[in-house]
Enzyme design. Sequence first.
Site, PDB file in Angstrom:
ATOM      1  N   ASP A 219       0.849  -1.196   0.000  1.00  0.00           N
ATOM      2  CA  ASP A 219       0.000   0.000   0.000  1.00  0.00           C
ATOM      3  C   ASP A 219       0.884   1.245   0.000  1.00  0.00           C
ATOM      4  O   ASP A 219       2.009   1.183  -0.487  1.00  0.00           O
ATOM      5  CB  ASP A 219      -0.968  -0.061   1.195  1.00  0.00           C
ATOM      6  CG  ASP A 219      -2.260   0.688   0.922  1.00  0.00           C
ATOM      7  OD1 ASP A 219      -2.190   1.873   0.577  1.00  0.00           O
ATOM      8  OD2 ASP A 219      -3.343   0.089   1.037  1.00  0.00           O
ATOM      9  N   HIS A 242       2.256   1.969  -3.248  1.00  0.00           N
ATOM     10  CA  HIS A 242       1.428   3.016  -3.840  1.00  0.00           C
ATOM     11  C   HIS A 242       2.052   4.411  -3.775  1.00  0.00           C
ATOM     12  O   HIS A 242       1.402   5.396  -4.048  1.00  0.00           O
ATOM     13  CB  HIS A 242       0.035   3.019  -3.188  1.00  0.00           C
ATOM     14  CG  HIS A 242      -0.729   1.744  -3.422  1.00  0.00           C
ATOM     15  ND1 HIS A 242      -1.968   1.513  -2.897  1.00  0.00           N
ATOM     16  CD2 HIS A 242      -0.409   0.624  -4.124  1.00  0.00           C
ATOM     17  CE1 HIS A 242      -2.386   0.305  -3.276  1.00  0.00           C
ATOM     18  NE2 HIS A 242      -1.459  -0.251  -4.007  1.00  0.00           N
TER      19      HIS A 242
END
Length: 408
Positions: A219, A242
């Site tokens: 993430d 991310h």
Amino acid sequence: MGLISKFMALIPLLLLLLLVSDATADATSGVFDITKFGAKPNADVTQALADAWKEACASATPSKVLVPKGTYQLGASRLKGPCKSPIELLVEGTLQASPTDTEGDGLLVMEYVDHLTLTGTGVFDGQGKAGWEKNDCHLKKICKKLPMNLKFNFITNSIVKDITSLDSKNFHINVLAGKNLTFDHLKITAPENSPNTDGIHLGDSEDVYILNTAIATGDDCISVGYTNRKITISDVTCGPGHGISIGSLGKYKTEKEVVGVTVKKCKLIGTTNGVRIKSWPDSAVSYPASDMHFEDIEMENVANPIIIDQEYCPWNQCNRKVPSTIKISKVSFKNIKGTSSTPVAVKLVCSKSHPCEDVEIADIDLTYSGKQGPIVSECANVKPKISGKQNPPICAKPAPPETTPSTD
Ligand SMILES: *[C@@H]1O[C@H](CO)[C@@H](O)[C@H](O)[C@H]1NC(C)=O
């Protein structure tokens, strides 16, 4: 002088030497080794760690809790201050979570400590694999939250250095209400497909430094949430994951402003975003997000290298028709180079009702070598001040009416 009187003259010196070596002995006795509190390798050390911490924390002189080399099992732990003196937790071994235990909000929660040093070559291993398979928090609003590896609540004037966080079940490191806190030379690792394993998340904090750190995760690499001031991120390498994100902002009524975030000398490799500011449409609150500066950043095969997204609405959890009320201003992107894995290398989509202001873009040199067309930028509700290299041309044409919904 006779031999005897020469010896007598030496006595004060000898006494002094004795005193000095005594003082050294006192300082070493400030070490609270968990194996002296019943900890054994390959066994559960939750109680031993708690006991060692309790004694060290009560020490009137600076103290050190030691987790020596070896692998130990750890259950949900809470080490609390305030402590009487500066305290160090030196982790040389591996502290392993149970793969199936999902109790507690953190493998190790540290709170209300001033002058804490957490250091060592040790590893916090969340053993997240079994949990990731059950976790659906990235798909739903209501879900069972899995424990994070490390939580720092109300920690001040402190340093976290050298340790590794591995395979957390949820975020690796969460900081709540930290002040003057430095993270230096950490290693954070989880697989690319592990959900919600954000590297470091900051909330309600001030004067936080994240330096010389490598984060590979599923993430956000680093997420700077709401209510933060004076955050510095420097010499950080991210990927996979991310990317570095400010936000998401505007989801909850209790949120306050974000002011002063500097991201510099970072490298992003194969991430889905590079540097990003994101806010929810139909925001629950209205506040400024300002003084956010991104410079000297290298991108390698990054999907959205530079992005302001005020229409952030994953899984259609919000009403996209109502613009975000987060006011973004004083933002700069300078000297950002490398490769984009999609043609839209720069996306600045600001709020219709609260356009971005004072946005400066200088020396952007990104390339795209795929087949989906030329490299471009996409802009809405922003008029940036542009200088230096412009690859792609910045805000050369207006954004298309419909932007692709984000999914992360
Ligand atoms: C910030 O924390 C560090 C580490 O404990 C300390 O040395 C320094 O004095 C603190 N700075 C301030 C302004 O208190």
